[in-house]
Motif scaffolding. Sequence first.
Motif, PDB file in Angstrom:
ATOM      1  N   ARG A   1       0.822  -1.218   0.000  1.00  0.00           N
ATOM      2  CA  ARG A   1       0.000   0.000   0.000  1.00  0.00           C
ATOM      3  C   ARG A   1       0.855   1.266   0.000  1.00  0.00           C
ATOM      4  N   GLU A   2       2.099   1.151  -0.449  1.00  0.00           N
ATOM      5  CA  GLU A   2       3.001   2.294  -0.511  1.00  0.00           C
ATOM      6  C   GLU A   2       2.625   3.179  -1.691  1.00  0.00           C
ATOM      7  N   CYS A   3       2.531   4.466  -1.443  1.00  0.00           N
ATOM      8  CA  CYS A   3       2.292   5.407  -2.530  1.00  0.00           C
ATOM      9  C   CYS A   3       3.621   5.645  -3.238  1.00  0.00           C
ATOM     10  N   LEU A   4       3.672   5.290  -4.513  1.00  0.00           N
ATOM     11  CA  LEU A   4       4.907   5.433  -5.282  1.00  0.00           C
ATOM     12  C   LEU A   4       5.034   6.813  -5.898  1.00  0.00           C
ATOM     13  N   GLY A   5       3.919   7.489  -6.113  1.00  0.00           N
ATOM     14  CA  GLY A   5       3.996   8.821  -6.679  1.00  0.00           C
ATOM     15  C   GLY A   5       2.634   9.455  -6.871  1.00  0.00           C
ATOM     16  N   ILE A   6       2.624  10.780  -6.783  1.00  0.00           N
ATOM     17  CA  ILE A   6       1.457  11.596  -7.112  1.00  0.00           C
ATOM     18  C   ILE A   6       1.974  12.708  -8.008  1.00  0.00           C
ATOM     19  N   GLU A   7       1.528  12.719  -9.233  1.00  0.00           N
ATOM     20  CA  GLU A   7       1.910  13.746 -10.204  1.00  0.00           C
ATOM     21  C   GLU A   7       0.760  14.741 -10.289  1.00  0.00           C
ATOM     22  N   VAL A   8       1.036  16.042 -10.115  1.00  0.00           N
ATOM     23  CA  VAL A   8      -0.009  17.064 -10.092  1.00  0.00           C
ATOM     24  C   VAL A   8       0.273  18.123 -11.154  1.00  0.00           C
ATOM     25  N   ASP A   9      -0.768  18.481 -11.919  1.00  0.00           N
ATOM     26  CA  ASP A   9      -0.650  19.560 -12.902  1.00  0.00           C
ATOM     27  C   ASP A   9      -2.053  19.954 -13.352  1.00  0.00           C
ATOM     28  N   HIS A  10      -2.113  21.015 -14.157  1.00  0.00           N
ATOM     29  CA  HIS A  10      -3.406  21.430 -14.705  1.00  0.00           C
ATOM     30  C   HIS A  10      -3.919  20.409 -15.710  1.00  0.00           C
ATOM     31  N   SER A  11      -2.990  19.835 -16.438  1.00  0.00           N
ATOM     32  CA  SER A  11      -3.324  18.849 -17.455  1.00  0.00           C
ATOM     33  C   SER A  11      -2.281  17.750 -17.393  1.00  0.00           C
TER      34      SER A  11
ATOM     35  N   LYS B   1       5.643   9.125 -19.202  1.00  0.00           N
ATOM     36  CA  LYS B   1       6.942   9.498 -18.634  1.00  0.00           C
ATOM     37  C   LYS B   1       6.990   9.178 -17.134  1.00  0.00           C
ATOM     38  N   SER B   2       5.921   9.496 -16.411  1.00  0.00           N
ATOM     39  CA  SER B   2       5.863   9.201 -14.971  1.00  0.00           C
ATOM     40  C   SER B   2       5.962   7.702 -14.715  1.00  0.00           C
ATOM     41  N   LEU B   3       5.220   6.915 -15.502  1.00  0.00           N
ATOM     42  CA  LEU B   3       5.258   5.464 -15.328  1.00  0.00           C
ATOM     43  C   LEU B   3       6.627   4.890 -15.690  1.00  0.00           C
ATOM     44  N   GLU B   4       7.232   5.412 -16.752  1.00  0.00           N
ATOM     45  CA  GLU B   4       8.564   4.935 -17.135  1.00  0.00           C
ATOM     46  C   GLU B   4       9.586   5.224 -16.036  1.00  0.00           C
ATOM     47  N   GLN B   5       9.474   6.391 -15.393  1.00  0.00           N
ATOM     48  CA  GLN B   5      10.384   6.714 -14.286  1.00  0.00           C
ATOM     49  C   GLN B   5      10.194   5.740 -13.125  1.00  0.00           C
ATOM     50  N   LEU B   6       8.928   5.419 -12.828  1.00  0.00           N
ATOM     51  CA  LEU B   6       8.657   4.465 -11.752  1.00  0.00           C
ATOM     52  C   LEU B   6       9.162   3.070 -12.110  1.00  0.00           C
TER      53      LEU B   6
ATOM     54  N   TRP C   1      12.736   2.882 -11.588  1.00  0.00           N
ATOM     55  CA  TRP C   1      13.038   2.889 -10.163  1.00  0.00           C
ATOM     56  C   TRP C   1      12.662   1.573  -9.491  1.00  0.00           C
ATOM     57  N   ARG C   2      11.483   1.015  -9.839  1.00  0.00           N
ATOM     58  CA  ARG C   2      10.936  -0.121  -9.104  1.00  0.00           C
ATOM     59  C   ARG C   2      10.810  -1.418  -9.898  1.00  0.00           C
ATOM     60  N   GLY C   3      10.914  -1.376 -11.208  1.00  0.00           N
ATOM     61  CA  GLY C   3      10.663  -2.559 -12.021  1.00  0.00           C
ATOM     62  C   GLY C   3       9.233  -2.539 -12.536  1.00  0.00           C
ATOM     63  N   LYS C   4       8.923  -3.433 -13.450  1.00  0.00           N
ATOM     64  CA  LYS C   4       7.622  -3.419 -14.121  1.00  0.00           C
ATOM     65  C   LYS C   4       6.574  -4.216 -13.344  1.00  0.00           C
ATOM     66  N   PRO C   5       5.410  -3.619 -13.046  1.00  0.00           N
ATOM     67  CA  PRO C   5       4.330  -4.302 -12.332  1.00  0.00           C
ATOM     68  C   PRO C   5       3.182  -4.661 -13.288  1.00  0.00           C
ATOM     69  N   THR C   6       2.107  -5.168 -12.690  1.00  0.00           N
ATOM     70  CA  THR C   6       0.829  -5.275 -13.384  1.00  0.00           C
ATOM     71  C   THR C   6      -0.146  -4.356 -12.663  1.00  0.00           C
ATOM     72  N   GLN C   7      -1.325  -4.171 -13.196  1.00  0.00           N
ATOM     73  CA  GLN C   7      -2.282  -3.226 -12.607  1.00  0.00           C
ATOM     74  C   GLN C   7      -3.365  -3.963 -11.829  1.00  0.00           C
ATOM     75  N   ASN C   8      -3.860  -3.333 -10.741  1.00  0.00           N
ATOM     76  CA  ASN C   8      -4.924  -3.905  -9.937  1.00  0.00           C
ATOM     77  C   ASN C   8      -5.813  -2.792  -9.409  1.00  0.00           C
ATOM     78  N   ALA C   9      -6.743  -3.101  -8.506  1.00  0.00           N
ATOM     79  CA  ALA C   9      -7.798  -2.162  -8.140  1.00  0.00           C
ATOM     80  C   ALA C   9      -7.708  -1.556  -6.746  1.00  0.00           C
ATOM     81  N   TYR C  10      -6.601  -1.624  -6.049  1.00  0.00           N
ATOM     82  CA  TYR C  10      -6.501  -1.037  -4.716  1.00  0.00           C
ATOM     83  C   TYR C  10      -6.474   0.485  -4.749  1.00  0.00           C
ATOM     84  N   ILE C  11      -6.358   1.055  -5.934  1.00  0.00           N
ATOM     85  CA  ILE C  11      -6.222   2.505  -6.046  1.00  0.00           C
ATOM     86  C   ILE C  11      -7.450   3.250  -5.541  1.00  0.00           C
ATOM     87  N   GLU C  12      -8.626   2.676  -5.674  1.00  0.00           N
ATOM     88  CA  GLU C  12      -9.836   3.368  -5.209  1.00  0.00           C
ATOM     89  C   GLU C  12      -9.772   3.635  -3.709  1.00  0.00           C
ATOM     90  N   ARG C  13      -9.281   2.683  -2.950  1.00  0.00           N
ATOM     91  CA  ARG C  13      -9.139   2.884  -1.497  1.00  0.00           C
ATOM     92  C   ARG C  13      -8.122   3.984  -1.210  1.00  0.00           C
TER      93      ARG C  13
END
Length: 125
Positions: free
Chosen positions: A30-40, A48-53, A56-68
Amino acid sequence: NQTWSIDFMSDSLNTGRKIRAFNVIDDYNRECLGIEVDHSLPVQRVIKSLEQLIDWRGKPTQNAYIERFNRAARNEWLNLYTFDSIEHAQSLATQCIITNDLIVQLVEFHQESYLRLFKQRRFYF
């Protein structure tokens, strides 16, 4: 680091101008790896943000814990502050990441302490 969740959130500055946040969390701890903020946040910026992560961390897959996580970010960051600029919003997002990570560590510590105490006690019925 096997699965990450990603999602977008919106809010606005004091001036009423809309801002967007792109959140990425590690589903396992449940570690927050990043929050990117901008107008757009156009596709190239998100990539670019995902490539940087990934670098840094290696390639993951996607899941649904983000809503929490988004609910917690809304309550602990977006709803608590009014932002004067993108830089101000990003600075507070970074503080939110640090605070959230510390809370997760504290909860895990207390859970481990409670389990040790529970195992040491004997219950007789």
